[in-house]
Write a protein that holds these residues in place. Structure first.
Motif, PDB file in Angstrom:
ATOM      1  N   ARG A  90      46.569  18.587  53.439  1.00  0.00           N
ATOM      2  CA  ARG A  90      45.718  17.420  53.180  1.00  0.00           C
ATOM      3  C   ARG A  90      45.215  17.425  51.743  1.00  0.00           C
ATOM      4  NH1 ARG A  90      39.947  15.712  55.997  1.00  0.00           N
ATOM      5  NH2 ARG A  90      39.741  13.724  54.877  1.00  0.00           N
ATOM      6  N   ALA A  91      44.909  18.610  51.215  1.00  0.00           N
ATOM      7  CA  ALA A  91      44.419  18.694  49.835  1.00  0.00           C
ATOM      8  C   ALA A  91      45.434  18.120  48.855  1.00  0.00           C
ATOM      9  CB  ALA A  91      44.105  20.142  49.482  1.00  0.00           C
ATOM     10  N   PHE A  92      46.700  18.432  49.048  1.00  0.00           N
ATOM     11  CA  PHE A  92      47.713  17.917  48.140  1.00  0.00           C
ATOM     12  C   PHE A  92      48.010  16.446  48.408  1.00  0.00           C
ATOM     13  CE2 PHE A  92      48.496  22.435  47.473  1.00  0.00           C
ATOM     14  CZ  PHE A  92      48.650  22.451  46.091  1.00  0.00           C
ATOM     15  N   GLU A  93      47.821  16.023  49.648  1.00  0.00           N
ATOM     16  CA  GLU A  93      48.030  14.613  49.966  1.00  0.00           C
ATOM     17  C   GLU A  93      47.002  13.724  49.274  1.00  0.00           C
ATOM     18  OE1 GLU A  93      50.202  14.689  54.343  1.00  0.00           O
ATOM     19  OE2 GLU A  93      48.008  14.628  54.233  1.00  0.00           O
ATOM     20  N   VAL A  94      45.814  14.256  49.015  1.00  0.00           N
ATOM     21  CA  VAL A  94      44.790  13.476  48.305  1.00  0.00           C
ATOM     22  C   VAL A  94      44.835  13.737  46.804  1.00  0.00           C
ATOM     23  CG1 VAL A  94      43.263  13.353  50.299  1.00  0.00           C
ATOM     24  CG2 VAL A  94      43.003  15.241  48.682  1.00  0.00           C
ATOM     25  N   ASN A  95      45.969  14.306  46.355  1.00  0.00           N
ATOM     26  CA  ASN A  95      46.237  14.493  44.920  1.00  0.00           C
ATOM     27  C   ASN A  95      45.290  15.467  44.235  1.00  0.00           C
ATOM     28  OD1 ASN A  95      48.437  12.667  44.863  1.00  0.00           O
ATOM     29  ND2 ASN A  95      47.006  10.956  44.763  1.00  0.00           N
ATOM     30  N   ALA A  96      44.907  16.517  44.947  1.00  0.00           N
ATOM     31  CA  ALA A  96      44.134  17.571  44.294  1.00  0.00           C
ATOM     32  C   ALA A  96      44.984  18.214  43.204  1.00  0.00           C
ATOM     33  CB  ALA A  96      43.721  18.627  45.324  1.00  0.00           C
ATOM     34  N   LEU A  97      44.335  18.588  42.117  1.00  0.00           N
ATOM     35  CA  LEU A  97      45.076  19.221  41.021  1.00  0.00           C
ATOM     36  C   LEU A  97      45.612  20.579  41.440  1.00  0.00           C
ATOM     37  CD1 LEU A  97      45.695  19.109  37.852  1.00  0.00           C
ATOM     38  CD2 LEU A  97      43.755  20.672  37.676  1.00  0.00           C
ATOM     39  N   ASP A  98      44.814  21.311  42.231  1.00  0.00           N
ATOM     40  CA  ASP A  98      45.233  22.647  42.654  1.00  0.00           C
ATOM     41  C   ASP A  98      44.443  23.047  43.890  1.00  0.00           C
ATOM     42  OD1 ASP A  98      46.701  24.980  42.632  1.00  0.00           O
ATOM     43  OD2 ASP A  98      46.218  25.482  40.556  1.00  0.00           O
ATOM     44  N   TYR A  99      44.842  24.171  44.471  1.00  0.00           N
ATOM     45  CA  TYR A  99      44.259  24.654  45.718  1.00  0.00           C
ATOM     46  C   TYR A  99      44.177  26.173  45.618  1.00  0.00           C
ATOM     47  CZ  TYR A  99      43.655  25.032  50.829  1.00  0.00           C
ATOM     48  OH  TYR A  99      43.182  25.287  52.093  1.00  0.00           O
ATOM     49  N   LEU A 100      42.960  26.712  45.535  1.00  0.00           N
ATOM     50  CA  LEU A 100      42.764  28.143  45.352  1.00  0.00           C
ATOM     51  C   LEU A 100      42.228  28.770  46.635  1.00  0.00           C
ATOM     52  CD1 LEU A 100      41.040  28.139  41.837  1.00  0.00           C
ATOM     53  CD2 LEU A 100      43.450  28.583  42.347  1.00  0.00           C
ATOM     54  N   LEU A 101      42.776  29.915  46.989  1.00  0.00           N
ATOM     55  CA  LEU A 101      42.297  30.649  48.155  1.00  0.00           C
ATOM     56  C   LEU A 101      41.354  31.767  47.713  1.00  0.00           C
ATOM     57  CD1 LEU A 101      45.486  31.050  50.414  1.00  0.00           C
ATOM     58  CD2 LEU A 101      43.462  29.647  50.857  1.00  0.00           C
ATOM     59  N   LYS A 102      40.244  31.903  48.444  1.00  0.00           N
ATOM     60  CA  LYS A 102      39.316  32.997  48.184  1.00  0.00           C
ATOM     61  C   LYS A 102      39.857  34.281  48.809  1.00  0.00           C
ATOM     62  CE  LYS A 102      35.214  29.992  48.517  1.00  0.00           C
ATOM     63  NZ  LYS A 102      33.970  29.738  49.281  1.00  0.00           N
ATOM     64  N   PRO A 103      39.617  35.430  48.207  1.00  0.00           N
ATOM     65  CA  PRO A 103      39.006  35.598  46.889  1.00  0.00           C
ATOM     66  C   PRO A 103      39.954  35.159  45.779  1.00  0.00           C
ATOM     67  CG  PRO A 103      39.759  37.715  47.726  1.00  0.00           C
ATOM     68  CD  PRO A 103      39.978  36.722  48.830  1.00  0.00           C
ATOM     69  N   VAL A 104      39.424  34.428  44.825  1.00  0.00           N
ATOM     70  CA  VAL A 104      40.235  33.883  43.745  1.00  0.00           C
ATOM     71  C   VAL A 104      40.590  34.999  42.760  1.00  0.00           C
ATOM     72  CG1 VAL A 104      40.311  32.230  41.852  1.00  0.00           C
ATOM     73  CG2 VAL A 104      39.138  31.644  43.989  1.00  0.00           C
ATOM     74  N   SER A 105      41.869  35.115  42.456  1.00  0.00           N
ATOM     75  CA  SER A 105      42.286  36.134  41.497  1.00  0.00           C
ATOM     76  C   SER A 105      42.205  35.577  40.081  1.00  0.00           C
ATOM     77  CB  SER A 105      43.716  36.591  41.786  1.00  0.00           C
ATOM     78  OG  SER A 105      44.649  35.590  41.419  1.00  0.00           O
ATOM     79  N   PRO A 106      41.886  36.409  39.097  1.00  0.00           N
ATOM     80  CA  PRO A 106      41.811  35.929  37.709  1.00  0.00           C
ATOM     81  C   PRO A 106      43.120  35.307  37.230  1.00  0.00           C
ATOM     82  CG  PRO A 106      40.778  38.089  37.913  1.00  0.00           C
ATOM     83  CD  PRO A 106      41.461  37.821  39.227  1.00  0.00           C
ATOM     84  N   ALA A 107      44.259  35.898  37.609  1.00  0.00           N
ATOM     85  CA  ALA A 107      45.545  35.363  37.161  1.00  0.00           C
ATOM     86  C   ALA A 107      45.800  33.981  37.745  1.00  0.00           C
ATOM     87  CB  ALA A 107      46.674  36.319  37.553  1.00  0.00           C
ATOM     88  N   ARG A 108      45.464  33.806  39.015  1.00  0.00           N
ATOM     89  CA  ARG A 108      45.688  32.505  39.654  1.00  0.00           C
ATOM     90  C   ARG A 108      44.766  31.444  39.053  1.00  0.00           C
ATOM     91  NH1 ARG A 108      46.993  28.450  40.849  1.00  0.00           N
ATOM     92  NH2 ARG A 108      47.681  27.518  42.830  1.00  0.00           N
ATOM     93  N   LEU A 109      43.531  31.823  38.758  1.00  0.00           N
ATOM     94  CA  LEU A 109      42.604  30.878  38.135  1.00  0.00           C
ATOM     95  C   LEU A 109      43.080  30.491  36.742  1.00  0.00           C
ATOM     96  CD1 LEU A 109      39.942  29.307  38.233  1.00  0.00           C
ATOM     97  CD2 LEU A 109      38.797  31.357  37.357  1.00  0.00           C
ATOM     98  N   ALA A 110      43.650  31.445  36.027  1.00  0.00           N
ATOM     99  CA  ALA A 110      44.153  31.159  34.681  1.00  0.00           C
ATOM    100  C   ALA A 110      45.243  30.091  34.724  1.00  0.00           C
ATOM    101  CB  ALA A 110      44.691  32.439  34.037  1.00  0.00           C
ATOM    102  N   ARG A 111      46.104  30.147  35.751  1.00  0.00           N
ATOM    103  CA  ARG A 111      47.135  29.127  35.879  1.00  0.00           C
ATOM    104  C   ARG A 111      46.524  27.764  36.186  1.00  0.00           C
ATOM    105  NH1 ARG A 111      49.867  33.325  38.531  1.00  0.00           N
ATOM    106  NH2 ARG A 111      49.454  32.461  40.588  1.00  0.00           N
TER     107      ARG A 111
END
Length: 242
Positions: A90-111
Motif C-alpha cells: 500500500r505504501a508504494f501504491e500511494v507513491n511513497a518515496l521509500d519504505y524503511l523497516l525498523k531498526p533503520v540501518s545507516p546504509a539503508r537510510l543513506a540510500r
C-alpha cells in the motif's frame, strides 16, 4: 552549494524519533525542522514549515500514518518508517518515496537520502530510479499486486510486450513491462543481458559452459534448464564475474 533538505519526523514513540534524528545527523544536507507524535501534530508542522520530506510511522497511537496522506502534502515526499512490512504494498501504491523497516540501518537510510535528493532535483523521475539489490519493487500480475525484493529475482525473460520474472522461491510472475525497461532500472553490476530476450541476476550464476557453435550455456542456481548466451554477451558477463 545545494540547499539543505528539511524533514519532519512523525512517530508516537519518542525514542524512535530520537534514534532517527541521530541517524539523520550523519547527513549534514538534511535538517530536521519538526517532530510530531500524531496526525494532528504532523498536520500543524506540515502547514507551517512545508518540509521536503516526512519520515512517517504507519502505526501511530490514535490513527494510521496513512491518514496523513489525506492532507494537502504539496511537494512533500513521504518515507514510511515502520517495524512491520505488512503495509509495504500500500505504501508504494500511494507513491511513497521509500519504505524503511525498523531498526533503520545507516546504509539503508543513506540510500533513502540519496533517492530523496535525486527525486527533488529532478535527476530521476518517479518510478524510473535505479534500484538496488536490497530494494523491493511493486509488480502487478493481472489483478494481483505484489512486492518483490530485487535480490530474489533470478532472471527475467521477455515475452512480447510482457516479461516473466523467475524468483528464487520457484514462482514465475508474468508482468506487463518490457525487458528494456527492467534493464534500465535494475542495478547494472548485478543484472546483465545474456540474450536479446533474457536478463539474469549474476548473484545466482553457478557456471557457464562453452558450446561448439560458439554459444554458451549459463547455469543458474535453482533453474533446471540452463540459459543460452551468445559470445557477444559472454564477454560482458565474464568481466562482471571476474
Amino acid at each position: 552549494m545545494e540547499r539543505r533538505l528539511s524533514a519532519l519526523l512523525v512517530d508516537d514513540e519518542r525514542l524512535a524519533r530520537v534514534e532517527l534524528r541521530r541517524l539523520l545527523a550523519a547527513h549534514p544536507d538534511v535538517e530536521v525542522v519538526g517532530e510530531a507524535e500524531d496526525v494532528s501534530g504532523a498536520t500543524r508542522v506540515l502547514r507551517a514549515r512545508r518540509p521536503d520530506v516526512v519520515f512517517l510511522d504507519i502505526h501511530l497511537a490514535e490513527a494510521s500514518g496513512f491518514e496523513l496522506l489525506d492532507e494537502e502534502l504539496g511537494e512533500t515526499a513521504v518515507v514510511f518508517v515502520t517495524a512491520l512490512d505488512a503495509h509495504a504494498v500500500r505504501a508504494f501504491e500511494v507513491n511513497a518515496l521509500d519504505y524503511l523497516l525498523k531498526p533503520v540501518s545507516p546504509a539503508r537510510l543513506a540510500r533513502t537520502v540519496e533517492r530523496l535528493r535525486s527525486s527533488l532535483s529532478g535527476q530521476l523521475p518517479s518510478g524510473e530510479r535505479r534500484l538496488t539489490l536490497e530494494d523491493r519493487v511493486l509488480v502487478q500480475e493481472g489483478a494481483r499486486t505484489e512486492l518483490v525484493r530485487v535480490s530474489d529475482v533470478r532472471c527475467i525473460l521477455a515475452e512480447d510486450d510482457y516479461s516473466r520474472l523467475v524468483l528464487t522461491d520457484g514462482r514465475e510472475l508474468l508482468v506487463h513491462e518490457s525487458l528494456k525497461r527492467w534493464e534500465s532500472r535494475l542495478p547494472p553490476r548485478h543484472f546483465v543481458r545474456v540474450h536479446r530476450s533474457t536478463v539474469v541476476n549474476l548473484e545466482h550464476v553457478e557456471r557457464m559452459e562453452r558450446e561448439e557453435n560458439d554459444t554458451f550455456r549459463l547455469h543458474l542456481r535453482g533453474l533446471a534448464v540452463p540459459l543460452t548466451m551468445s559470445r557477444r554477451y559472454a564477454v560482458r558477463v565474464k568481466e562482471l564475474l571476474a
